[in-house]
Design a protein around this motif. Structure first.
Motif, PDB file in Angstrom:
ATOM      1  N   GLU A  98       0.813  -1.221   0.000  1.00  0.00           N
ATOM      2  CA  GLU A  98       0.000   0.000   0.000  1.00  0.00           C
ATOM      3  C   GLU A  98       0.845   1.270   0.000  1.00  0.00           C
ATOM      4  OE1 GLU A  98      -2.919  -0.149   3.071  1.00  0.00           O
ATOM      5  OE2 GLU A  98      -4.060  -1.719   2.073  1.00  0.00           O
ATOM      6  N   LYS A 124      -4.921  -7.560  -3.080  1.00  0.00           N
ATOM      7  CA  LYS A 124      -4.392  -6.306  -2.549  1.00  0.00           C
ATOM      8  C   LYS A 124      -3.160  -5.771  -3.296  1.00  0.00           C
ATOM      9  CE  LYS A 124      -1.966  -4.801   1.381  1.00  0.00           C
ATOM     10  NZ  LYS A 124      -1.620  -4.850   2.793  1.00  0.00           N
ATOM     11  N   MET A 127      -4.215  -4.160  -6.431  1.00  0.00           N
ATOM     12  CA  MET A 127      -4.859  -2.858  -6.198  1.00  0.00           C
ATOM     13  C   MET A 127      -3.821  -1.792  -5.858  1.00  0.00           C
ATOM     14  SD  MET A 127      -8.451  -3.548  -4.383  1.00  0.00           S
ATOM     15  CE  MET A 127      -8.539  -5.138  -3.637  1.00  0.00           C
ATOM     16  N   LEU A 155     -13.272  -2.700 -13.636  1.00  0.00           N
ATOM     17  CA  LEU A 155     -14.162  -2.264 -12.554  1.00  0.00           C
ATOM     18  C   LEU A 155     -13.367  -1.924 -11.291  1.00  0.00           C
ATOM     19  CD1 LEU A 155     -17.084  -4.825 -13.037  1.00  0.00           C
ATOM     20  CD2 LEU A 155     -17.094  -2.396 -13.634  1.00  0.00           C
ATOM     21  N   ARG A 159     -13.202   1.599  -9.377  1.00  0.00           N
ATOM     22  CA  ARG A 159     -13.521   1.690  -7.948  1.00  0.00           C
ATOM     23  C   ARG A 159     -12.416   2.429  -7.206  1.00  0.00           C
ATOM     24  NH1 ARG A 159     -13.721  -3.934  -5.574  1.00  0.00           N
ATOM     25  NH2 ARG A 159     -15.257  -4.289  -7.186  1.00  0.00           N
ATOM     26  N   LEU A 160     -11.178   2.253  -7.667  1.00  0.00           N
ATOM     27  CA  LEU A 160     -10.055   2.903  -6.989  1.00  0.00           C
ATOM     28  C   LEU A 160      -9.827   4.331  -7.487  1.00  0.00           C
ATOM     29  CD1 LEU A 160      -7.555  -0.101  -6.920  1.00  0.00           C
ATOM     30  CD2 LEU A 160      -8.926   0.792  -5.026  1.00  0.00           C
TER      31      LEU A 160
ATOM     32  N   HIS B  38     -23.068  -4.151 -13.346  1.00  0.00           N
ATOM     33  CA  HIS B  38     -22.058  -3.349 -12.654  1.00  0.00           C
ATOM     34  C   HIS B  38     -21.957  -1.938 -13.202  1.00  0.00           C
ATOM     35  CE1 HIS B  38     -20.990  -7.372 -11.353  1.00  0.00           C
ATOM     36  NE2 HIS B  38     -20.397  -6.796 -10.341  1.00  0.00           N
ATOM     37  N   LYS B  39     -23.079  -1.423 -13.621  1.00  0.00           N
ATOM     38  CA  LYS B  39     -23.093  -0.026 -14.073  1.00  0.00           C
ATOM     39  C   LYS B  39     -23.585   0.830 -12.915  1.00  0.00           C
ATOM     40  CE  LYS B  39     -22.951   0.324 -18.961  1.00  0.00           C
ATOM     41  NZ  LYS B  39     -21.952  -0.673 -19.084  1.00  0.00           N
ATOM     42  N   PHE B  40     -22.857   1.876 -12.606  1.00  0.00           N
ATOM     43  CA  PHE B  40     -23.219   2.680 -11.448  1.00  0.00           C
ATOM     44  C   PHE B  40     -23.529   4.099 -11.880  1.00  0.00           C
ATOM     45  CE2 PHE B  40     -20.094  -0.528 -10.309  1.00  0.00           C
ATOM     46  CZ  PHE B  40     -20.906  -1.335  -9.542  1.00  0.00           C
ATOM     47  N   LYS B  57     -21.240  -0.176  -5.704  1.00  0.00           N
ATOM     48  CA  LYS B  57     -19.984  -0.066  -6.451  1.00  0.00           C
ATOM     49  C   LYS B  57     -18.816  -0.641  -5.648  1.00  0.00           C
ATOM     50  CE  LYS B  57     -16.936   3.411  -8.520  1.00  0.00           C
ATOM     51  NZ  LYS B  57     -16.751   4.839  -8.817  1.00  0.00           N
ATOM     52  N   HIS B  58     -18.774  -0.327  -4.353  1.00  0.00           N
ATOM     53  CA  HIS B  58     -17.641  -0.773  -3.532  1.00  0.00           C
ATOM     54  C   HIS B  58     -17.933  -2.084  -2.796  1.00  0.00           C
ATOM     55  CE1 HIS B  58     -14.987   2.793  -3.986  1.00  0.00           C
ATOM     56  NE2 HIS B  58     -16.126   3.353  -4.339  1.00  0.00           N
ATOM     57  N   LEU B  59     -19.095  -2.675  -3.060  1.00  0.00           N
ATOM     58  CA  LEU B  59     -19.451  -3.982  -2.505  1.00  0.00           C
ATOM     59  C   LEU B  59     -19.405  -3.996  -0.978  1.00  0.00           C
ATOM     60  CD1 LEU B  59     -17.161  -5.923  -4.999  1.00  0.00           C
ATOM     61  CD2 LEU B  59     -19.581  -5.473  -5.315  1.00  0.00           C
ATOM     62  N   SER B 131      -8.954  -3.043   1.988  1.00  0.00           N
ATOM     63  CA  SER B 131      -7.617  -2.505   2.231  1.00  0.00           C
ATOM     64  C   SER B 131      -7.720  -0.996   2.413  1.00  0.00           C
ATOM     65  CB  SER B 131      -6.693  -2.836   1.055  1.00  0.00           C
ATOM     66  OG  SER B 131      -7.191  -2.238  -0.116  1.00  0.00           O
ATOM     67  N   THR B 132      -6.662  -0.400   2.953  1.00  0.00           N
ATOM     68  CA  THR B 132      -6.636   1.059   3.134  1.00  0.00           C
ATOM     69  C   THR B 132      -6.846   1.765   1.798  1.00  0.00           C
ATOM     70  OG1 THR B 132      -4.950   0.585   4.776  1.00  0.00           O
ATOM     71  CG2 THR B 132      -5.345   2.898   4.290  1.00  0.00           C
ATOM     72  N   ILE B 133      -6.274   1.172   0.744  1.00  0.00           N
ATOM     73  CA  ILE B 133      -6.410   1.756  -0.590  1.00  0.00           C
ATOM     74  C   ILE B 133      -7.874   1.844  -1.009  1.00  0.00           C
ATOM     75  CG2 ILE B 133      -6.029   1.232  -3.033  1.00  0.00           C
ATOM     76  CD1 ILE B 133      -3.310   0.224  -2.286  1.00  0.00           C
ATOM     77  N   GLU B 134      -8.630   0.776  -0.742  1.00  0.00           N
ATOM     78  CA  GLU B 134     -10.052   0.769  -1.104  1.00  0.00           C
ATOM     79  C   GLU B 134     -10.838   1.753  -0.243  1.00  0.00           C
ATOM     80  OE1 GLU B 134     -11.383  -3.569  -2.224  1.00  0.00           O
ATOM     81  OE2 GLU B 134      -9.862  -3.646  -0.653  1.00  0.00           O
ATOM     82  N   LYS B 136      -9.718   4.409   1.162  1.00  0.00           N
ATOM     83  CA  LYS B 136      -9.351   5.774   0.760  1.00  0.00           C
ATOM     84  C   LYS B 136     -10.112   6.187  -0.503  1.00  0.00           C
ATOM     85  CE  LYS B 136      -5.079   7.504  -0.527  1.00  0.00           C
ATOM     86  NZ  LYS B 136      -3.629   7.445  -0.340  1.00  0.00           N
ATOM     87  N   ALA B 137     -10.202   5.270  -1.460  1.00  0.00           N
ATOM     88  CA  ALA B 137     -10.922   5.579  -2.698  1.00  0.00           C
ATOM     89  C   ALA B 137     -12.389   5.873  -2.395  1.00  0.00           C
ATOM     90  CB  ALA B 137     -10.798   4.413  -3.677  1.00  0.00           C
ATOM     91  N   LYS B 140     -12.646   9.266  -0.619  1.00  0.00           N
ATOM     92  CA  LYS B 140     -12.428  10.387  -1.556  1.00  0.00           C
ATOM     93  C   LYS B 140     -13.691  10.674  -2.354  1.00  0.00           C
ATOM     94  CE  LYS B 140      -7.482  10.504  -2.669  1.00  0.00           C
ATOM     95  NZ  LYS B 140      -6.506   9.983  -3.640  1.00  0.00           N
TER      96      LYS B 140
END
Ligand SMILES: Nc1ncnc2c1ncn2[C@@H]1O[C@H](COP(=O)(O)OP(=O)(O)OP(=O)(O)O)[C@@H](O)[C@H]1O
Ligand SMILES: [Mg+2]
Lengths: 261, 164
Positions: A98, A124, A127, A155, A159-160, B38-40, B57-59, B131-134, B136-137, B140
């Motif tokens: 990360e 992970k 990502m 996708l 998402r990210l 999966h269209k948002f 979208k983020h499940l 994860s932190t990455i997810e 954070k997204a 944001k």
């Protein structure tokens, strides 16, 4: 400000590492300052393809916070630079992928292009590789399993908050049962950035005494020509012919890796 | 015999087109189906709709946003109590250990993730841990939406903005 692009696919073995090495070399040969980052923290392959034998400091050390990214940047072929991933399983277990985004952010402004080689899958570490760039290029082969994974990968990128800019179709054979690039483009809703034919010269990269990306070994092979067009598309610059270098001592110069100071 | 039958075979395969490769149409249709699910729609102006879209979208199962100790948005009815316990937890951990990137709680019904980010605390619940990455997204996206709606961070316990 660099253009930062992650090459990602979902499915393994579709050519991410081969394409990133060759596109990177093509861009570097045309005067761009290019940094290639091997973000496949578990299965480091990129540095092997770039001819690198051993690297004292790797991305593992940087992600562990034990080394500075400066010290993990090495000279690659044709004037490109690269960050090897690290082969140790022990450090792999400890790295926090990360942190890659912050690492890339800290150096990107010094390059025209930072290209990041992602691992396969959508876990992970993948990502982390995607989130470290602003844009993603999706690599697929023209069959449904690979395309299904490409879809999921797109996708995940969205998402990210990372922009999927296009798709590259690799291992193209122009067979009847293959999904056509225009259908792949329609399904993924992405422009086709390149169609790279299956070309035995690509695999032969590893079967030489001095390992080198195909674009340096056989610049006029079908795959090399397609890769050159991808580099043109990414950079917006026409590249003319990429000449095979025949000068004696070329390979020895090519593979005299020095640590970047 | 060998040569003759081979030659006939070759001619037959040209004439009859014995190559049996063809497009896997059903699989392509299945992929199209998958994509349609999966269209948002991110264009909504309504906060509840937006959080509903983000959940898909983020499940994730629920999203609550806290600012200066108070809940400012939640996709669920229980947002207020989640807000209190999460804010208290972040304070406790920060005081006892140090400022956390995320606090992950594995509960019998899934994961509770508490993510302090840019003066807000995001409380996310899901079947698996993000994860932190997810996180954070996700944060944001919410932050950008709230800003576009004029919902700022709270100041002196008052919500600045017109949405409330
Ligand atoms: N266009 C091509 N024609 C022929 N062989 C190719 C082509 N592209 C890649 N290859 C070969 O396919 C193999 C896999 O390629 P590569 O390692 O680049 O894929 P990858 O997507 O990076 O794999 P991984 O998911 O394991 O990281 C290699 O042996 C490579 O030489
Ligand atoms: Mg690879």
């Amino acid at each position: 400000m660099a253009k930062t692009i992650t090459f990602v696919s979902g499915k393994g073995g579709v050519g991410k590492t081969s394409l990133i090495a060759n596109v990177g070399v093509a861009l570097a040969k045309n005067g761009f300052k290019v940094l290639l980052v091997d973000a496949d923290v578990a299965m480091a392959n990129l540095s092997l393809l770039l001819g690198m034998q051993s690297s004292p400091i790797t991305l593992h050390d940087v992600l562990l916070g034990e080394s500075n990214i400066q010290d993990a940047i090495y000279d690659g072929p044709a004037g490109c630079f690269f960050v090897p991933s690290g082969l140790s399983l022990e450090t792999y277990r400890r790295v926090d992928s990360e942190r890659l985004e912050a690492v890339v952010n800290s150096i990107e402004e010094r390059y025209d292009f930072v290209l990041i080689d992602a691992p396969a899958g959508i876990e992970k570490n993948v990502m982390s590789a995607i989130a470290a760039a602003k844009e993603a290029l999706i690599i697929t082969t023209p069959d449904s399993p690979s395309l299904a994974d490409a879809l999921k990968t797109k996708l995940v990128a969205q998402r990210l908050g990372v922009n999927p800019i296009g798709v590259i179709v690799n291992f193209f054979r122009n067979e009847k049962g293959e999904i056509k690039p225009k259908d792949i483009s329609k399904l993924l809703e992405l422009p086709v950035f390149g169609i790279v034919p299956e070309d035995p010269e690509v695999r032969k990269s590893f079967m030489q005494e001095n390992v080198a990306p195909v674009i340096l070994r056989k610049p006029n092979s079908p795959a090399s020509l397609a890769i050159k067009r991808i580099a043109e598309k990414i950079s917006g610059k026409s590249m003319g012919v990429i000449l095979e270098e025949k000068k004696p001592g070329f390979f020895s110069r090519l593979f005299s890796f020095r640590r970047k100071k | 015999m060998g040569i003759v039958s081979k030659a006939i075979g070759r001619i037959a395969s040209i004439v009859l087109d014995l190559d049996d490769t063809q497009l896997p149409q059903d699989q392509i249709a299945a992929l199209n189906d998958f994509l349609a699910k999966h269209k948002f729609e991110a264009a909504t102006k309504n906060l509840d709709d937006f959080l509903g879209m983000l959940k898909k979208k983020h499940l994730v199962d629920s999203i609550t946003v806290s600012s200066a100790g108070e809940m400012i948005a939640s996709s669920e009815g229980n947002g207020i109590s989640d807000n209190f316990s999460s804010v208290a937890l972040v304070e406790f951990v920060t005081k006892q250990l140090s400022k956390p990137d995320t606090i992950l709680l594995k509960m019998p019904n899934g994961w509770h993730m508490i993510f302090p980010f840019m003066q807000k605390i995001y409380i996310v619940k899901a079947g698996t841990n993000l994860s932190t990455i997810e996180l954070k997204a996700l944060a944001k996206e919410i932050d950008a939406f709230l800003k576009s709606k004029g919902i700022k961070n709270k100041k002196n316990g008052k919500i600045i903005g017109k949405a409330f």
